[in-house]
Design a protein around this motif. Structure first.
Motif, PDB file in Angstrom:
ATOM      1  N   PRO A  40       0.829  -1.208   0.000  1.00 47.74           N
ATOM      2  CA  PRO A  40       0.000   0.000   0.000  1.00 47.74           C
ATOM      3  C   PRO A  40       0.869   1.267   0.000  1.00 47.74           C
ATOM      4  O   PRO A  40       1.920   1.295   0.655  1.00 47.74           O
ATOM      5  N   GLN A  41       0.411   2.278  -0.718  1.00 52.01           N
ATOM      6  CA  GLN A  41       1.247   3.467  -0.891  1.00 52.01           C
ATOM      7  C   GLN A  41       1.565   4.198   0.413  1.00 52.01           C
ATOM      8  O   GLN A  41       2.578   4.875   0.499  1.00 52.01           O
ATOM      9  N   GLU A  42       0.700   4.021   1.440  1.00 48.17           N
ATOM     10  CA  GLU A  42       1.005   4.734   2.700  1.00 48.17           C
ATOM     11  C   GLU A  42       2.253   4.178   3.385  1.00 48.17           C
ATOM     12  O   GLU A  42       2.815   4.787   4.277  1.00 48.17           O
ATOM     13  N   ARG A  84      -0.385   7.331 -11.769  1.00 51.13           N
ATOM     14  CA  ARG A  84       0.372   6.221 -12.360  1.00 51.13           C
ATOM     15  C   ARG A  84       1.822   6.209 -11.871  1.00 51.13           C
ATOM     16  O   ARG A  84       2.385   5.172 -11.524  1.00 51.13           O
ATOM     17  N   GLN A  85       2.399   7.422 -11.836  1.00 49.77           N
ATOM     18  CA  GLN A  85       3.790   7.531 -11.373  1.00 49.77           C
ATOM     19  C   GLN A  85       3.934   7.145  -9.899  1.00 49.77           C
ATOM     20  O   GLN A  85       4.950   6.600  -9.501  1.00 49.77           O
ATOM     21  N   LYS A  86       2.896   7.448  -9.118  1.00 50.84           N
ATOM     22  CA  LYS A  86       2.961   7.082  -7.693  1.00 50.84           C
ATOM     23  C   LYS A  86       3.046   5.565  -7.539  1.00 50.84           C
ATOM     24  O   LYS A  86       3.809   5.056  -6.718  1.00 50.84           O
ATOM     25  N   ILE A  87       2.255   4.854  -8.347  1.00 51.25           N
ATOM     26  CA  ILE A  87       2.303   3.385  -8.294  1.00 51.25           C
ATOM     27  C   ILE A  87       3.681   2.903  -8.745  1.00 51.25           C
ATOM     28  O   ILE A  87       4.297   2.042  -8.110  1.00 51.25           O
ATOM     29  N   SER A 115       5.325  12.541   1.502  1.00 50.49           N
ATOM     30  CA  SER A 115       5.971  13.852   1.539  1.00 50.49           C
ATOM     31  C   SER A 115       5.583  14.653   0.292  1.00 50.49           C
ATOM     32  O   SER A 115       4.738  14.220  -0.497  1.00 50.49           O
ATOM     33  N   ALA A 116       6.271  15.786   0.104  1.00 50.11           N
ATOM     34  CA  ALA A 116       5.993  16.660  -1.056  1.00 50.11           C
ATOM     35  C   ALA A 116       6.277  15.954  -2.386  1.00 50.11           C
ATOM     36  O   ALA A 116       5.849  16.423  -3.441  1.00 50.11           O
ATOM     37  N   VAL A 117       6.992  14.819  -2.331  1.00 53.41           N
ATOM     38  CA  VAL A 117       7.264  14.047  -3.552  1.00 53.41           C
ATOM     39  C   VAL A 117       5.939  13.696  -4.249  1.00 53.41           C
ATOM     40  O   VAL A 117       5.825  13.759  -5.469  1.00 53.41           O
ATOM     41  N   ALA A 118       4.919  13.364  -3.436  1.00 56.16           N
ATOM     42  CA  ALA A 118       3.625  12.939  -3.984  1.00 56.16           C
ATOM     43  C   ALA A 118       3.012  14.034  -4.873  1.00 56.16           C
ATOM     44  O   ALA A 118       2.366  13.736  -5.880  1.00 56.16           O
ATOM     45  N   ASP A 119       3.239  15.326  -4.528  1.00 58.84           N
ATOM     46  CA  ASP A 119       2.653  16.429  -5.307  1.00 58.84           C
ATOM     47  C   ASP A 119       3.287  16.544  -6.691  1.00 58.84           C
ATOM     48  O   ASP A 119       2.732  17.175  -7.571  1.00 58.84           O
TER      49      ASP A 119
END
Ligand code: FE2
Ligand code: FE2
Length: 375
Positions: free
Chosen positions: A70-72, A88-91, A79-83
């Motif tokens: 899970p992404q959490e 798709r990139q987060k996965i 962090s600010a990386v998520a913004d």
């Protein structure tokens, strides 16, 4: 010659180059029976990473749409990386972080294999040697299993992280048995059991879940070997010796706690997303505070909680270094929890499954042998 701290003859050693000592006639008869139970249990928890009866690496898993964990659980994405990333990139980033983590588990398994083999060269007792040889064989199948998993999901493993490489190198090359046993059997095995227990509980990938369950069924015995050593050794140590073991353990713990996972070591991943590793490091630092770290250490499968627990129940931590750990965990609570570690239960359950598969396998093999004899 290394200064050995030995209080039980089962752990007597010679220099690694002293092969003639192994040929001494009297040595063969001095075999300890302390490890016989663990050695004979190896047949019960046998498994083969190349055999689909145990694990099927071909089970489908869509890496494009599903994160392995899970992404959490991915600190960068909190962090600010998520913004800076789309969904798709987060996965993809979370699966790349897993590529890094699992590659380092693989390097850890190689460390355990090389360390067990190094124990065979210095332990004098034939029973202790047989235990170590047996562990080397089991670590070799963990290397095979993780290599195969990485090949299915990503291809090649990623290079080893600097921190774990240095710790593993120290443990494999030292001639001091206490460092090998505390360092590998208790700390690294504890760390591994924590990681596997976490993956078992959280992963979305059934292949990875099965793999860590199989590996845990072996690791539980390796961790037990470390605890046996501690039970036979720690209470006999002189104050000076205890201080030596305690300080060395605290130092390794601190190194692992602060450096095991850091942005610099994962920079190969961030570059793919156009992210500078120093920027990622600062962004993570901003959101991941000491309080967050303390919160993480409250989870029973947290790797560092498992490490502290192992050292505490082995009698290695005294009032002298307890405050160092108490910054992160409630030591009284840990003491009250007993010496079982997360993963023990999973290992027990897996043993039942493996006994069943192995019994069937034996029946098939004996049928084959009978058929071959009849033809
Ligand atoms: Fe292992
Ligand atoms: Fe192991």
């Amino acid at each position: 010659m290394a200064q050995q701290i030995t209080y039980d003859k089962a752990y007597d050693t010679v220099a690694p180059e002293d092969f003639p000592a192994m040929l001494q006639v009297a040595r063969y008869g001095r075999r300890t029976d302390a490890f016989d139970g663990i050695i004979s249990a190896t047949h019960d928890h046998f498994w083969d990473p190349l055999d689909k009866n145990y694990i099927d690496f071909d089970q489908p898993f869509d890496m494009e749409t599903t994160p392995i964990v899970p992404q959490e659980m991915v600190v960068e994405l909190r962090s600010a990386v998520a913004d800076r990333l789309d969904e798709r990139q987060k996965i993809q980033l979370s699966n790349d972080v897993m590529h890094w983590s699992i590659s380092n588990l693989l390097h850890g398994e190689q460390g355990a294999l090389s360390l067990s083999a190094s124990l065979c060269h210095i332990l004098l007792d034939p029973g202790a040697q047989e235990y170590a040889a047996n562990q080397a064989r089991e670590e070799a199948r963990h290397v095979a299993g993780f290599t195969r998993y990485i090949a299915c999901r990503w291809g090649e493993p990623l290079p080893v992280g600097k921190t774990i490489a240095t710790v593993l190198d120290d443990l494999v090359s030292t001639q001091e048995v206490y460092k090998k046993i505390v360092g590998m059997q208790m700390l690294i095995e504890g760390l591994a059991m924590g990681s596997f227990a976490t993956l078992n509980a959280k992963t979305n990938d059934p292949v990875l879940r099965r793999l860590v369950q199989l590996v845990m069924s072996d690791e539980a015995f390796h961790h037990r070997f470390g605890r046996l050593w501690a039970a036979k050794t720690i209470r006999h140590l002189s104050p000076d010796e205890h201080k030596k073991v305690e300080d060395w353990s605290a130092q390794i713990f601190q190194t692992l706690l602060f450096n095991l996972i850091n942005a610099e070591q994962k920079q190969v991943i961030y570059a793919k997303y156009g992210l500078d590793w120093q920027w990622v490091r600062d962004a993570v630092k901003e959101t991941f505070t000491d309080d967050d770290r303390r919160d993480q250490l409250k989870e029973s499968t947290n790797i560092f909680r498992v490490l502290i627990k192992t050292l505490l129940h082995a009698g290695i931590i005294t009032q002298r270094t307890a405050p160092l750990y108490a910054v992160w965990v409630d030591m009284k609570e840990l003491e009250a929890e007993g010496d079982g570690i997360p993963g023990d239960v999973v290992a027990e359950e897996m043993l039942v499954v493996l006994r069943e598969i192995n019994a069937k396998r034996k029946r098939i093999v004996s049928k084959d042998v009978a058929a071959a004899a009849a033809s």
